[in-house]
Design a protein around this motif. Sequence first.
Motif, PDB file in Angstrom:
ATOM      1  N   PRO A 102     -60.520 -44.953 -30.419  1.00 26.85           N
ATOM      2  CA  PRO A 102     -60.788 -43.530 -30.242  1.00 26.85           C
ATOM      3  C   PRO A 102     -60.232 -42.692 -31.397  1.00 26.85           C
ATOM      4  N   TYR A 103     -60.805 -41.508 -31.584  1.00 26.81           N
ATOM      5  CA  TYR A 103     -60.197 -40.476 -32.422  1.00 26.81           C
ATOM      6  C   TYR A 103     -59.028 -39.928 -31.616  1.00 26.81           C
ATOM      7  N   ILE A 104     -57.818 -39.927 -32.199  1.00 25.39           N
ATOM      8  CA  ILE A 104     -56.601 -39.657 -31.421  1.00 25.39           C
ATOM      9  C   ILE A 104     -55.932 -38.369 -31.892  1.00 25.39           C
ATOM     10  N   ILE A 105     -55.705 -37.475 -30.930  1.00 28.03           N
ATOM     11  CA  ILE A 105     -55.092 -36.171 -31.179  1.00 28.03           C
ATOM     12  C   ILE A 105     -53.802 -36.073 -30.375  1.00 28.03           C
ATOM     13  N   CYS A 106     -52.701 -35.768 -31.024  1.00 27.16           N
ATOM     14  CA  CYS A 106     -51.465 -35.458 -30.312  1.00 27.16           C
ATOM     15  C   CYS A 106     -51.476 -33.971 -29.983  1.00 27.16           C
ATOM     16  N   HIS A 107     -51.483 -33.634 -28.692  1.00 26.22           N
ATOM     17  CA  HIS A 107     -51.564 -32.241 -28.248  1.00 26.22           C
ATOM     18  C   HIS A 107     -50.291 -31.891 -27.483  1.00 26.22           C
ATOM     19  N   MET A 108     -49.511 -30.935 -28.019  1.00 25.36           N
ATOM     20  CA  MET A 108     -48.214 -30.625 -27.440  1.00 25.36           C
ATOM     21  C   MET A 108     -47.923 -29.135 -27.451  1.00 25.36           C
ATOM     22  N   MET A 109     -47.056 -28.721 -26.519  1.00 28.47           N
ATOM     23  CA  MET A 109     -46.472 -27.384 -26.495  1.00 28.47           C
ATOM     24  C   MET A 109     -44.986 -27.528 -26.794  1.00 28.47           C
ATOM     25  N   SER A 110     -44.477 -26.708 -27.716  1.00 27.53           N
ATOM     26  CA  SER A 110     -43.053 -26.784 -28.043  1.00 27.53           C
ATOM     27  C   SER A 110     -42.460 -25.383 -28.166  1.00 27.53           C
ATOM     28  N   ALA A 167     -47.405 -46.147 -35.757  1.00 23.10           N
ATOM     29  CA  ALA A 167     -48.459 -47.157 -35.770  1.00 23.10           C
ATOM     30  C   ALA A 167     -49.661 -46.729 -36.607  1.00 23.10           C
ATOM     31  N   GLY A 168     -49.619 -45.519 -37.164  1.00 27.59           N
ATOM     32  CA  GLY A 168     -50.719 -45.032 -37.986  1.00 27.59           C
ATOM     33  C   GLY A 168     -51.968 -44.705 -37.194  1.00 27.59           C
ATOM     34  N   LEU A 169     -51.797 -44.325 -35.916  1.00 26.45           N
ATOM     35  CA  LEU A 169     -52.938 -44.128 -35.031  1.00 26.45           C
ATOM     36  C   LEU A 169     -53.348 -42.675 -34.862  1.00 26.45           C
ATOM     37  N   LEU A 170     -52.550 -41.736 -35.346  1.00 25.70           N
ATOM     38  CA  LEU A 170     -52.881 -40.326 -35.140  1.00 25.70           C
ATOM     39  C   LEU A 170     -53.859 -39.831 -36.200  1.00 25.70           C
ATOM     40  N   ASP A 171     -54.894 -39.153 -35.733  1.00 29.06           N
ATOM     41  CA  ASP A 171     -55.860 -38.519 -36.628  1.00 29.06           C
ATOM     42  C   ASP A 171     -55.614 -37.018 -36.745  1.00 29.06           C
ATOM     43  N   GLU A 172     -55.041 -36.440 -35.695  1.00 27.67           N
ATOM     44  CA  GLU A 172     -54.894 -34.983 -35.657  1.00 27.67           C
ATOM     45  C   GLU A 172     -53.670 -34.620 -34.823  1.00 27.67           C
ATOM     46  N   VAL A 173     -53.044 -33.502 -35.171  1.00 22.74           N
ATOM     47  CA  VAL A 173     -51.950 -32.932 -34.381  1.00 22.74           C
ATOM     48  C   VAL A 173     -52.366 -31.536 -33.953  1.00 22.74           C
ATOM     49  N   SER A 174     -52.327 -31.300 -32.650  1.00 27.96           N
ATOM     50  CA  SER A 174     -52.637 -30.000 -32.056  1.00 27.96           C
ATOM     51  C   SER A 174     -51.336 -29.482 -31.447  1.00 27.96           C
ATOM     52  N   LEU A 175     -50.714 -28.514 -32.119  1.00 32.69           N
ATOM     53  CA  LEU A 175     -49.378 -28.060 -31.724  1.00 32.69           C
ATOM     54  C   LEU A 175     -49.403 -26.592 -31.321  1.00 32.69           C
ATOM     55  N   GLY A 185     -41.853 -37.269 -26.620  1.00 35.74           N
ATOM     56  CA  GLY A 185     -41.592 -37.373 -28.036  1.00 35.74           C
ATOM     57  C   GLY A 185     -41.571 -38.793 -28.564  1.00 35.74           C
ATOM     58  N   HIS A 186     -41.103 -39.748 -27.759  1.00 37.67           N
ATOM     59  CA  HIS A 186     -41.003 -41.126 -28.236  1.00 37.67           C
ATOM     60  C   HIS A 186     -42.370 -41.791 -28.280  1.00 37.67           C
ATOM     61  N   ILE A 187     -43.229 -41.509 -27.290  1.00 39.92           N
ATOM     62  CA  ILE A 187     -44.567 -42.106 -27.347  1.00 39.92           C
ATOM     63  C   ILE A 187     -45.380 -41.452 -28.458  1.00 39.92           C
ATOM     64  N   ASN A 188     -45.188 -40.154 -28.690  1.00 42.44           N
ATOM     65  CA  ASN A 188     -45.844 -39.501 -29.828  1.00 42.44           C
ATOM     66  C   ASN A 188     -45.437 -40.177 -31.137  1.00 42.44           C
ATOM     67  N   ALA A 189     -44.132 -40.444 -31.272  1.00 43.24           N
ATOM     68  CA  ALA A 189     -43.639 -41.077 -32.501  1.00 43.24           C
ATOM     69  C   ALA A 189     -44.144 -42.510 -32.636  1.00 43.24           C
ATOM     70  N   ALA A 190     -44.321 -43.202 -31.515  1.00 41.43           N
ATOM     71  CA  ALA A 190     -44.851 -44.565 -31.564  1.00 41.43           C
ATOM     72  C   ALA A 190     -46.276 -44.573 -32.106  1.00 41.43           C
ATOM     73  N   PHE A 191     -47.086 -43.616 -31.685  1.00 47.71           N
ATOM     74  CA  PHE A 191     -48.444 -43.503 -32.221  1.00 47.71           C
ATOM     75  C   PHE A 191     -48.414 -43.116 -33.695  1.00 47.71           C
ATOM     76  N   LEU A 192     -47.496 -42.231 -34.049  1.00 51.48           N
ATOM     77  CA  LEU A 192     -47.350 -41.833 -35.451  1.00 51.48           C
ATOM     78  C   LEU A 192     -46.992 -43.034 -36.313  1.00 51.48           C
TER      79      LEU A 192
END
Length: 230
Positions: free
Chosen positions: A10-18, A172-180, A163-170
Motif C-alpha cells: 500500500p501507499y502508506i501515510i503516517c497521520h498524527m495529531m501532536s 523500515a523505509g515504508l512511509l510515503d507521506e507524513v500527515s501531521l 510513536g514507536h510503531i510510527n518509527a518502526a515504519f520509518l
Amino acid sequence: MTSKETADRPYIICHMMSSVDGRIDCDMTEKIDNTDSYYEALDELECDATLSGRVTMQMHTALPDRFVAKDPAPAGVTKTHKAAECPNYEIAIDTHGTLTWPDGMRNLLVITDENCPREYHERLTSQGISWIACGKDGIDLPHAMQILHAGFGIKRLAVTGGGHINAAFLKAGLLDEVSLMVGAGIDGRAGMTAVFDGIADSSYPVTLLTLTDVRRAGDNTVWMRYTVRK
C-alpha cells in the motif's frame, strides 16, 4: 491530493495529531483540539485501512484482559486468515498476541509475528477476526505490507500511532507521506512519546521531507502534509 500507488504494497501515510512540541499523548491532544478535525482530515486521505500499535489499540479498542495461551506452541511460519471482505480494515500490530477483542469486530485485522501462539490465532478465527502471522523474531513489516496489498486489497494505509510503531515504519523505509496536525498547545512533560520515537541508534540519519500542503483545520490547528524523500 492523490498519490501513485506502490507496486507491491500500500501507499502508506503516517497521520498524527501532536502538540507544538511534538508530543502525542491522547488525553493531551484531545484538550488542544476538541473538534473532529483529525478525523475529517483522515477521511480526506481516502485510505482503505488504518493501523495502530499495541499500546494505542489497548487504550481505545481492545478489552482490558490480557490473552495468555495455555499452549505456547507458535505459528512457526507465515500464515494468513481472511475472515471477511471489508471496505475499511482497522489493523492492530500485536507482535506477541496479548490483546483480547470484543465480538463483532468484522473489520479488525491483527498482525503478529510467527512466534505468537497458534492458540491466539485460533481465538481470532473463532471470533471472525482476520490475522497475519509474519516474521520470525518480531513482525516483518515489509512482508506484512505486501500481504495487506496482495491478500486484502489494501491500496492506501494510514498509520495512526503510537510513536514507536510510527518509527518502526520509518526505519523500515515504508512511509510515503507524513500527515501531521499540530494543535495549539504545549505538553512539555518529560518522557512523553513524540510523533516518531524509540529509535535507539543515535547515529540514525534524519529523514528528509518535502512539504506538499499546509492549511488551517479546526479552531487553531495547522495541518501539514509532506512526502518522504526517497
